[in-house]
Every structure is written in C-alpha cells, then in structure tokens.
Design a protein around this motif. Structure first.
Motif, PDB file in Angstrom:
ATOM      1  N   ALA A   1       0.784  -1.350   0.042  1.00  0.00           N
ATOM      2  CA  ALA A   1       0.015   0.147   0.081  1.00  0.00           C
ATOM      3  C   ALA A   1       0.763   1.223   0.059  1.00  0.00           C
ATOM      4  N   GLN A   2       1.910   1.325   0.811  1.00  0.00           N
ATOM      5  CA  GLN A   2       2.835   2.334   0.697  1.00  0.00           C
ATOM      6  C   GLN A   2       3.566   2.548  -0.749  1.00  0.00           C
ATOM      7  N   LEU A   3       3.861   1.425  -1.195  1.00  0.00           N
ATOM      8  CA  LEU A   3       4.723   1.474  -2.638  1.00  0.00           C
ATOM      9  C   LEU A   3       3.617   2.036  -3.414  1.00  0.00           C
ATOM     10  N   ARG A   4       2.192   1.605  -3.464  1.00  0.00           N
ATOM     11  CA  ARG A   4       1.071   2.100  -4.384  1.00  0.00           C
ATOM     12  C   ARG A   4       1.090   3.475  -4.211  1.00  0.00           C
ATOM     13  N   GLY A   5       1.144   3.877  -3.073  1.00  0.00           N
ATOM     14  CA  GLY A   5       0.768   5.279  -2.689  1.00  0.00           C
ATOM     15  C   GLY A   5       2.038   6.247  -3.231  1.00  0.00           C
ATOM     16  N   VAL A   6       3.121   5.804  -2.969  1.00  0.00           N
ATOM     17  CA  VAL A   6       4.296   6.424  -3.467  1.00  0.00           C
ATOM     18  C   VAL A   6       4.426   6.810  -5.053  1.00  0.00           C
ATOM     19  N   LEU A   7       3.954   5.457  -5.662  1.00  0.00           N
ATOM     20  CA  LEU A   7       3.967   5.519  -7.076  1.00  0.00           C
ATOM     21  C   LEU A   7       2.826   6.445  -7.833  1.00  0.00           C
ATOM     22  N   SER A   8       1.511   6.201  -7.258  1.00  0.00           N
ATOM     23  CA  SER A   8       0.333   6.894  -7.551  1.00  0.00           C
ATOM     24  C   SER A   8       0.448   8.363  -7.348  1.00  0.00           C
ATOM     25  N   GLY A   9       0.920   8.812  -6.362  1.00  0.00           N
ATOM     26  CA  GLY A   9       0.792  10.278  -6.057  1.00  0.00           C
ATOM     27  C   GLY A   9       1.549  10.743  -5.086  1.00  0.00           C
ATOM     28  N   GLY A  10       2.586  10.004  -5.123  1.00  0.00           N
ATOM     29  CA  GLY A  10       3.527  10.277  -3.808  1.00  0.00           C
ATOM     30  C   GLY A  10       4.606  11.114  -4.341  1.00  0.00           C
ATOM     31  N   GLY A  11       4.820  11.219  -5.658  1.00  0.00           N
ATOM     32  CA  GLY A  11       6.020  12.060  -6.334  1.00  0.00           C
ATOM     33  C   GLY A  11       5.531  13.558  -6.220  1.00  0.00           C
ATOM     34  N   ARG A  12       4.014  13.741  -6.349  1.00  0.00           N
ATOM     35  CA  ARG A  12       3.570  15.238  -5.955  1.00  0.00           C
ATOM     36  C   ARG A  12       3.804  15.780  -4.712  1.00  0.00           C
ATOM     37  N   ASN A  13       3.473  14.887  -3.703  1.00  0.00           N
ATOM     38  CA  ASN A  13       3.980  15.298  -2.580  1.00  0.00           C
ATOM     39  C   ASN A  13       5.117  15.793  -2.283  1.00  0.00           C
TER      40      ASN A  13
END
Length: 114
Positions: A99-111
C-alpha cells in the motif's frame, strides 16, 4: 575337704540345670517372639498409613492430570499458534508495504515535488 555326691544327686543336679537352661531359653524365645510381634505390628501400621498417603498422592495426581489440559498449552500447540500469528503478521506487513509503494507510485511524487 571333700564333697561327695551320689549318682542320683548328680543326675538330679544335671536335670535341674538342664531344666533351668531350658526355662531361660524358653523365656528368651518368648521375649524375642513378643519383640518380633510388636515390630511386625508397627511395620503393618506404618504400611497402612503409607498406603493411605499413597492414595492421597494418587488422587492429587489424577486431579492434576484432569486440570492440565485446562490450564496449560502443549509446546507443539504453542509453536503452531505462534507460527500462524507470525505468518499473519508477515502478510499484514507485506500488505502495508504494498500500500505504501502504491501510494508513492501513484501520487507520492507530487507530495515530494510540491
């Protein structure tokens, strides 16, 4: 000084001495028999007392055997249960990491870019 005995006196003396020794022997034998009887009685009494104590120990052991499954877990059961818990924790950790990797890959870069 000379002491003279007749044959019948010597025989009487010998019979009397043999009778006295026989009486003393019989007295000692009776005393020995009484002593042995008392000793056997005390041994028998202690054996009966000990048998009662063994019955109490046996009863306590049976109670313990009845209570053991209720209060204690076998080592194999504990290891099996612990293995299941650890496998579930590993699966949960994997899901959290995914879940953490999916969050990083999908929108984590924007943060991080903002």
């Amino acid at each position: 000084m000379t002491v003279q005995f007749e044959v019948w006196q010597l025989l009487s003396l010998a019979i009397t001495l043999i009778g006295a020794f026989g009486a003393v022997f019989k007295l000692l034998l009776v005393q020995h028999q009484r002593h042995q009887d008392r000793r056997f009685d005390s041994i028998e009494a202690s054996a009966e007392k000990e048998a009662g104590q063994w019955q109490a120990v046996e009863r306590e052991l049976l109670l313990l055997k009845a209570e053991l499954p209720l209060n204690y877990v076998r080592r194999e059961d504990y290891i099996r249960g612990q293995s299941v818990i650890e496998a579930k924790l590993d699966g949960l950790a994997t899901k959290i990491e995914n879940a953490q990797l999916r969050g990083v890959l999908s929108g984590g870069g924007r943060n991080h870019a903002d």
